[in-house]
Design a protein around this motif. Structure first.
Motif, mmCIF file in Angstrom:
data_model
loop_
_atom_site.group_PDB
_atom_site.id
_atom_site.type_symbol
_atom_site.label_atom_id
_atom_site.label_comp_id
_atom_site.label_asym_id
_atom_site.label_seq_id
_atom_site.Cartn_x
_atom_site.Cartn_y
_atom_site.Cartn_z
ATOM 1 N N HIS A 245 0.846 -1.197 0.000
ATOM 2 C CA HIS A 245 0.000 0.000 0.000
ATOM 3 C C HIS A 245 0.883 1.250 0.000
ATOM 4 O O HIS A 245 1.635 1.496 0.941
ATOM 5 N N VAL A 246 0.783 2.043 -1.072
ATOM 6 C CA VAL A 246 1.666 3.204 -1.241
ATOM 7 C C VAL A 246 1.471 4.226 -0.127
ATOM 8 O O VAL A 246 2.444 4.702 0.473
ATOM 9 N N LYS A 247 0.232 4.577 0.161
ATOM 10 C CA LYS A 247 -0.028 5.576 1.212
ATOM 11 C C LYS A 247 0.493 5.097 2.569
ATOM 12 O O LYS A 247 1.114 5.854 3.324
ATOM 13 N N VAL A 248 0.265 3.832 2.884
ATOM 14 C CA VAL A 248 0.714 3.276 4.162
ATOM 15 C C VAL A 248 2.240 3.254 4.253
ATOM 16 O O VAL A 248 2.803 3.352 5.346
ATOM 17 N N SER A 249 2.921 3.170 3.109
ATOM 18 C CA SER A 249 4.386 3.112 3.132
ATOM 19 C C SER A 249 5.003 4.377 3.748
ATOM 20 O O SER A 249 6.116 4.334 4.274
ATOM 21 N N PHE A 250 4.301 5.494 3.713
ATOM 22 C CA PHE A 250 4.788 6.708 4.371
ATOM 23 C C PHE A 250 4.740 6.558 5.892
ATOM 24 O O PHE A 250 5.527 7.167 6.613
ATOM 25 N N ASP A 251 3.810 5.746 6.388
ATOM 26 C CA ASP A 251 3.666 5.533 7.828
ATOM 27 C C ASP A 251 4.599 4.439 8.340
ATOM 28 O O ASP A 251 5.012 4.470 9.507
ATOM 29 N N VAL A 252 4.902 3.458 7.501
ATOM 30 C CA VAL A 252 5.781 2.346 7.903
ATOM 31 C C VAL A 252 6.916 2.234 6.882
ATOM 32 O O VAL A 252 7.120 1.198 6.255
ATOM 33 N N ALA A 253 7.662 3.310 6.747
ATOM 34 C CA ALA A 253 8.702 3.399 5.716
ATOM 35 C C ALA A 253 9.819 2.376 5.919
ATOM 36 O O ALA A 253 10.272 1.731 4.964
ATOM 37 N N GLU A 254 10.274 2.215 7.175
ATOM 38 C CA GLU A 254 11.373 1.287 7.429
ATOM 39 C C GLU A 254 10.947 -0.152 7.142
ATOM 40 O O GLU A 254 11.673 -0.929 6.512
ATOM 41 N N TYR A 255 9.761 -0.522 7.596
ATOM 42 C CA TYR A 255 9.242 -1.875 7.358
ATOM 43 C C TYR A 255 9.065 -2.129 5.860
ATOM 44 O O TYR A 255 9.434 -3.190 5.349
ATOM 45 N N THR A 256 8.510 -1.149 5.158
ATOM 46 C CA THR A 256 8.307 -1.281 3.710
ATOM 47 C C THR A 256 9.641 -1.506 3.006
ATOM 48 O O THR A 256 9.758 -2.360 2.118
ATOM 49 N N SER A 257 10.655 -0.749 3.401
ATOM 50 C CA SER A 257 11.978 -0.892 2.796
ATOM 51 C C SER A 257 12.569 -2.269 3.069
ATOM 52 O O SER A 257 13.197 -2.882 2.199
ATOM 53 N N ASP A 258 12.348 -2.774 4.282
ATOM 54 C CA ASP A 258 12.903 -4.062 4.679
ATOM 55 C C ASP A 258 12.272 -5.201 3.881
ATOM 56 O O ASP A 258 12.968 -6.094 3.386
#
Length: 351
Positions: free
Chosen positions: A92-105
Motif C-alpha cells: 500500500h503506497v499511502k501506508v508506506s509513508f507511515d511504515v517506511a522502514e518496514y516497507t523498505s525491509d
C-alpha cells in the motif's frame, strides 16, 4: 514431472490468481504466508483439495517471511523450486509513508534475501525468478507513456524500495547469471483487491449506497490518473516472462488512462446512476443526479505527502515478445468488481 513453483504473497490478490493459473497448468505450488492469529487465506481457500478442512493437494502452504533469511534458505532448499514468483510486499503506497522502514525491509531487502538464498542453495542456474516491480517507480513521470527505458523518479517509500529491488534483480542477473525478470506492472485491480485500495473502496461503497447501507463516502485525490487493468490478465504475463529463453524486464499495462473520478462515475453507471461534480479541491462533492444526494466527498487525510498524478504504460515490448495482451477493458474491470461487491454486500451487509 510437474514444475514446482514458490509464490511469496500467495494469499494476496495477485498470488491467488497466479496460484489458480499455475494449478491449471499442472504445477505443484508452494505458497509462503505470514503467520497470523486469524485466517488470512480467504482468497485461496477454494484451491485446497478439500476447502472444508483446508486439506492440501497440489498447493502447499508454508509459514515464512521476507524479513527472515534463514527461513527463506530453508524453504528454498527443501522445495527445490523451478520458478519463484516474488509477490510478497507491503503493497500500500499511502501506508508506506507511515511504515517506511518496514516497507523498505520487506519490499527492498526482502528481494536481496531471496537471491542470497538462491545462491546459498546453489540454484543459480536452475531456478527462474519473477520480481513484482511497479509503475510507482516512475512516480513524477519523465515522459508519457512510460516504457522500459523511461527514467525512474519514485515518490514514496514504497516506490523507492521497489527501485532497490528492481536493480537487485538486474545485478543478480548480470553478476551471477540467474534467470530473473522484473515485471513493471501498472495498476491492476479485481474483486480480490484489498478493501483499502481506492478502486475497491469505490466499488464497495457504491454497492452499499445502492443497497441503502450508507449514504456517502470520502476519497482523496480525484484527479489522479492511472492505467488500470485486471489482475487476472497480469498474472498471465508473469508466467509468460518465466517461459522465455532469456530473462528481461517488461512493462505490463493497458495503455488506457482514467482518473479516480472516472472510476467513480463508471461504478455508479453500472447501477444506472449518474454523478455530477460541484466545487473545487477539498470542497468538491459528487452528487447523484437522480436524487440530488451528495455521494462523494474529498478528505485531505487520504492525500499522499508526495502525489503521483499520472501513470500510463507502454507495453509494446511485452505484446511483441511475450505475445501478451489484456482481455479486460476498463468497463469490463469495473463491471466485474461491481458485480462481485454487490453480491458480497447482499450476502453480508457488514462486510
Amino acid at each position: 514431472m510437474s514444475k514446482v513453483a514458490i509464490i511469496t504473497g500467495i494469499s494476496g490478490q495477485d498470488g491467488s490468481y497466479l496460484a489458480e493459473l499455475l494449478l491449471e497448468k499442472g504445477y505443484e505450488i508452494h505458497g509462503i504466508i505470514r503467520r497470523s492469529s486469524s485466517f488470512n487465506t480467504g482468497r485461496i481457500t477454494h484451491l485446497y483439495q478439500d476447502p472444508k478442512i483446508h486439506q492440501e493437494g497440489k498447493m502447499k502452504l508454508h509459514y515464512g517471511d521476507l524479513t527472515d533469511t534463514s527461513c527463506l534458505m530453508r524453504l528454498i532448499n527443501e522445495i527445490q523450486p523451478d520458478e519463484i514468483y516474488n509477490l510478497g510486499a507491503q503493497s500500500h503506497v499511502k501506508v508506506s509513508f507511515d511504515v517506511a522502514e518496514y516497507t523498505s525491509d520487506v519490499d527492498g531487502m526482502g528481494v536481496l534475501r531471496v537471491f542470497e538464498a538462491i545462491r546459498a542453495c546453489k540454484l543459480s542456474h536452475k531456478v527462474k525468478l519473477y520480481q513484482a516491480s511497479s509503475s510507482e517507480l516512475y512516480g513524477k513521470v519523465r515522459e508519457i507513456p512510460q516504457n522500459e527505458e523511461t527514467p525512474f523518479y519514485p515518490r514514496s517509500p514504497y516506490g523507492i524500495a521497489k527501485q532497490f529491488a528492481f536493480w537487485t534483480v538486474i545485478n543478480n542477473r548480470e553478476a551471477y547469471g540467474i534467470f530473473a525478470s522484473n515485471g513493471i506492472l501498472f495498476n491492476h485491480e479485481s474483486p480480490r483487491r484489498g478493501e483499502t485500495f481506492v478502486t475497491r473502496k469505490i466499488t464497495r461503497a457504491v454497492s452499499k449506497i445502492h443497497l441503502g447501507l450508507m449514504e456517502s463516502f470520502s476519497l482523496g485525490n480525484l484527479n489522479a490518473k492511472r492505467d488500470w487493468g485486471h489482475a487476472k490478465d497480469y498474472v498471465e504475463a508473469m508466467w509468460l516472462m518465466l517461459q522465455q529463453e532469456k530473462s528481461d524486464d517488461y512493462v505490463i499495462a493497458t495503455g488506457k488512462v482514467y482518473s479516480v473520478r472516472e472510476f467513480v462515475e463508471a461504478a455508479f453507471k453500472y447501477l444506472g446512476k449518474s454523478i455530477e461534480w460541484s466545487g473545487e479541491g477539498t470542497d468538491e462533492v459528487g452528487i447523484e443526479k437522480e436524487t440530488g444526494i451528495i455521494r462523494v466527498r474529498v478528505d485531505p487525510k487520504y492525500y499522499r505527502p508526495t502525489e503521483v498524478e499520472f501513470l500510463q504504460g507502454d507495453s509494446t515490448k511485452a505484446r511483441k515478445q511475450l505475445n501478451w495482451k489484456p482481455k479486460f477493458d476498463f468497463q469490463g474491470l469495473v463491471e466485474d468488481m461491481m458485480k462481485s461487491d454487490l453480491k458480497l454486500m447482499k450476502d453480508n451487509p457488514a462486510a
